[in-house]
Design a protein around this motif. Structure first.
Motif, PDB file in Angstrom:
ATOM      1  N   TRP A  22       0.785  -1.275   0.072  1.00 37.40           N
ATOM      2  CA  TRP A  22       0.039  -0.031  -0.019  1.00 37.40           C
ATOM      3  C   TRP A  22       0.861   1.208  -0.034  1.00 37.40           C
ATOM      4  O   TRP A  22       2.087   1.353   0.587  1.00 37.40           O
ATOM      5  N   SER A  23       0.323   2.336  -0.577  1.00 35.80           N
ATOM      6  CA  SER A  23       1.216   3.513  -0.867  1.00 35.80           C
ATOM      7  C   SER A  23       1.327   4.112   0.580  1.00 35.80           C
ATOM      8  O   SER A  23       0.535   3.928   1.761  1.00 35.80           O
ATOM      9  N   GLU A  24       2.326   4.733   1.053  1.00 34.16           N
ATOM     10  CA  GLU A  24       2.676   5.365   2.281  1.00 34.16           C
ATOM     11  C   GLU A  24       2.585   4.420   3.733  1.00 34.16           C
ATOM     12  O   GLU A  24       1.679   4.746   4.471  1.00 34.16           O
ATOM     13  N   TYR A  25       3.282   3.410   3.405  1.00 36.52           N
ATOM     14  CA  TYR A  25       2.830   2.378   4.604  1.00 36.52           C
ATOM     15  C   TYR A  25       4.299   1.616   4.919  1.00 36.52           C
ATOM     16  O   TYR A  25       4.224   0.807   5.634  1.00 36.52           O
ATOM     17  N   ASN A  79      -6.930  -3.484  -1.984  1.00 34.75           N
ATOM     18  CA  ASN A  79      -6.838  -5.046  -1.999  1.00 34.75           C
ATOM     19  C   ASN A  79      -7.302  -5.643  -3.466  1.00 34.75           C
ATOM     20  O   ASN A  79      -6.534  -6.350  -3.987  1.00 34.75           O
ATOM     21  N   SER A  83      -4.928  -7.482   3.043  1.00 33.33           N
ATOM     22  CA  SER A  83      -5.638  -7.472   4.262  1.00 33.33           C
ATOM     23  C   SER A  83      -6.407  -8.667   4.397  1.00 33.33           C
ATOM     24  O   SER A  83      -6.500  -9.655   3.729  1.00 33.33           O
ATOM     25  N   PHE A 111      -9.604 -10.033   4.930  1.00 31.66           N
ATOM     26  CA  PHE A 111     -10.576 -10.730   4.307  1.00 31.66           C
ATOM     27  C   PHE A 111     -10.383 -11.381   2.908  1.00 31.66           C
ATOM     28  O   PHE A 111     -11.054 -12.198   2.557  1.00 31.66           O
ATOM     29  N   GLU A 145     -14.861  -1.156   2.619  1.00 32.88           N
ATOM     30  CA  GLU A 145     -14.926  -0.030   3.694  1.00 32.88           C
ATOM     31  C   GLU A 145     -15.719   1.192   3.154  1.00 32.88           C
ATOM     32  O   GLU A 145     -16.520   1.409   4.089  1.00 32.88           O
ATOM     33  N   VAL A 194      -5.063   6.877   0.494  1.00 33.53           N
ATOM     34  CA  VAL A 194      -4.128   8.046   0.436  1.00 33.53           C
ATOM     35  C   VAL A 194      -4.612   9.104  -0.507  1.00 33.53           C
ATOM     36  O   VAL A 194      -4.400  10.250  -0.216  1.00 33.53           O
ATOM     37  N   TYR A 237      -8.062   5.907   5.753  1.00 39.47           N
ATOM     38  CA  TYR A 237      -7.870   5.231   6.730  1.00 39.47           C
ATOM     39  C   TYR A 237      -7.130   6.045   7.914  1.00 39.47           C
ATOM     40  O   TYR A 237      -6.570   6.955   7.815  1.00 39.47           O
ATOM     41  N   ASP A 240      -3.108   7.218   7.921  1.00 38.02           N
ATOM     42  CA  ASP A 240      -2.818   8.178   6.816  1.00 38.02           C
ATOM     43  C   ASP A 240      -3.311   9.601   7.348  1.00 38.02           C
ATOM     44  O   ASP A 240      -2.664  10.404   7.124  1.00 38.02           O
ATOM     45  N   PHE A 287      -9.355  -3.200  10.363  1.00 36.65           N
ATOM     46  CA  PHE A 287      -8.656  -4.140   9.567  1.00 36.65           C
ATOM     47  C   PHE A 287      -7.243  -4.660  10.083  1.00 36.65           C
ATOM     48  O   PHE A 287      -6.753  -3.921  10.940  1.00 36.65           O
ATOM     49  N   ASP A 321      -3.870  -5.622   8.288  1.00 35.27           N
ATOM     50  CA  ASP A 321      -2.904  -6.031   7.193  1.00 35.27           C
ATOM     51  C   ASP A 321      -1.812  -6.779   7.556  1.00 35.27           C
ATOM     52  O   ASP A 321      -1.367  -7.063   8.595  1.00 35.27           O
ATOM     53  N   TYR A 349       0.029   3.937  12.341  1.00 31.52           N
ATOM     54  CA  TYR A 349      -1.064   2.726  12.455  1.00 31.52           C
ATOM     55  C   TYR A 349      -0.573   1.899  14.034  1.00 31.52           C
ATOM     56  O   TYR A 349       0.865   2.050  14.101  1.00 31.52           O
TER      57      TYR A 349
HETATM   58  N1  SPD Z   1      -1.470   4.120   3.460  1.00 30.51           N
HETATM   59  C1  SPD Z   1      -1.739   2.733   4.272  1.00 30.51           C
HETATM   60  C2  SPD Z   1      -3.050   2.284   4.228  1.00 30.51           C
HETATM   61  C3  SPD Z   1      -3.360   0.907   4.435  1.00 30.51           C
HETATM   62  C4  SPD Z   1      -4.662   0.558   4.747  1.00 30.51           C
HETATM   63  N2  SPD Z   1      -4.653  -0.792   4.449  1.00 30.51           N
HETATM   64  C5  SPD Z   1      -6.232  -0.931   4.547  1.00 30.51           C
HETATM   65  C6  SPD Z   1      -6.880  -2.372   4.381  1.00 30.51           C
HETATM   66  C7  SPD Z   1      -8.192  -2.388   4.576  1.00 30.51           C
HETATM   67  N3  SPD Z   1      -9.037  -3.481   4.226  1.00 30.51           N
END
Ligand code: SPD
Length: 341
Positions: A26-29, A54, A75, A77, A162, A206, A223, A226, A249, A251, A287
């Motif tokens: 995921w970006s910025e993670y 996802n 994630s 699910f 979401e 993001v 989220y 972020d 969630f 991840d 997070y």
């Molecule tokens: N910028 C990172 C965001 C990561 C979010 N993951 C969310 C998963 C939701 N199912």
């Protein structure tokens, strides 16, 4: 001679691949300093590609990515579907001794019993980000998006569970309902929200955060991490978990079935699960960490922030997004209608 050249090319490609680890995330993670420390410790070059949902990640894996990436971050699910589609390889737990650092709450999750294919990375929730300088009172409800009588424009999140989850909770239903009538009612609400003049479009988490920070919306579905990171850099923005509830969630790190460098992938997963690295990741991302051994190194103010580590009333209104098996089709159908109309 031709055969020899081909063999040389093959060998040098294989050697180059052994020196490289490809992360699809995921970006910025990810804290760039963590990547630099991993590269230095293992003499590997990390190449990173980014996704925003996802669904995007899954589509890319199915279109050949299964043999291009070493570590991915799906994630909760979606993991059972990925296992069924044979897109993941079992973890070699002997190579990940730091799995023991996971909080028992996040080890052995229902979507991946025994952590056969995945190890927890970060956890969080969705909610609403808003411009403090554009609202009279802070929002506390999904009504700012779904009630047509409200004012202020908004960015919707381009992520099925979401966004459908927000609509379902606003209507008083579970984020994981399998009742077709409830899913359709949420889809109708979402379609109305999409068609409203107040809507400025769909974005990944993001992207939605960035549009809000840029001032092109009053509200955005995002989220928490972020938004909280952005709020620490911009006093005009803030995040709230709507009173009706939102999606929770977890991840996870996983290795695609045909990853080019699974050995490096196992080293990376083990590295992220180091106590201090796990804390560095959460302190950077804002997070929550699923790593119990990392907790003593987490910023104290983040541990006390209920929008990162929810307690009591916030925790009570959150709902984990579950794998719905065949019933996921109900959501896919409704979502396709919302996006295409
Ligand atoms: N910028 C990172 C965001 C990561 C979010 N993951 C969310 C998963 C939701 N199912």
């Amino acid at each position: 001679m031709k055969k020899l050249l081909a063999l040389l090319a093959f060998v040098s490609l294989a050697l180059a691949q052994n020196k490289e680890m490809r992360l699809f995330i995921w970006s910025e993670y990810m804290d760039p300093a963590i990547i630099a420390a991993f590269e230095k410790q293992y003499g590997l070059k990390v190449r990173i590609e980014l996704y925003e949902s996802n669904e995007d990640m899954l589509a890319k894996l199915q279109a050949g990515g299964v043999s291009q990436y070493d570590v991915i971050v799906p994630s909760d699910f979606i993991i059972p579907s990925m296992v069924q589609l044979k897109l993941l390889q079992p973890l070699d737990k002997g190579k990940i001794p730091n799995l023991k650092n996971l909080d028992p709450k996040f080890a052995n999750p229902p979507f991946d019993p025994g952590n056969k294919y995945s190890a927890a990375y970060q956890w969080g929730m969705s909610g609403i980000m808003y411009r403090k300088d554009k609202v009279k009172t802070p929002p506390d409800s999904w009504a700012v998006i779904f009630d047509p009588k409200q004012s202020g424009n908004y960015v919707l999140m381009d992520s099925i569970r979401e966004m459908m989850g927000g609509a379902l909770r606003y209507l008083g239903y579970s984020i994981n309902t399998r009742d077709p009538k409830q899913v359709q009612a949420a889809g109708k609400l979402l379609l109305e929200a999409k068609k409203s003049k107040r809507a400025v479009g769909f974005e990944g988490g993001v992207g939605a955060k960035n549009r809000l920070v840029a001032g092109s919306a009053t509200y955005a579905v995002v989220y928490n991490g972020d938004a909280i990171k952005a709020a620490s850099e911009n006093p005009n923005v803030a995040f709230v978990v709507p009173k009706e509830g939102a999606a929770l969630f977890l991840d996870n790190m996983a290795i695609p079935a045909k990853a080019p460098n699974p050995d490096a992938a196992h080293k990376f997963i083990n590295f992220i699960l180091e106590p201090k690295i796990g804390a560095q990741l959460s302190n950077y991302n804002r997070y929550a960490t699923p790593n119990k051994a990392a907790l003593p190194f987490i910023n104290k103010e983040d541990l006390k922030n209920p929008a990162i580590y929810p307690t009591g009333s916030v925790k009570a209104k959150l709902e984990f997004v579950l794998d719905l098996g065949k019933d996921a089709r109900l959501y896919d159908e409704v979502w396709t209608q919302v996006k295409s109309r």
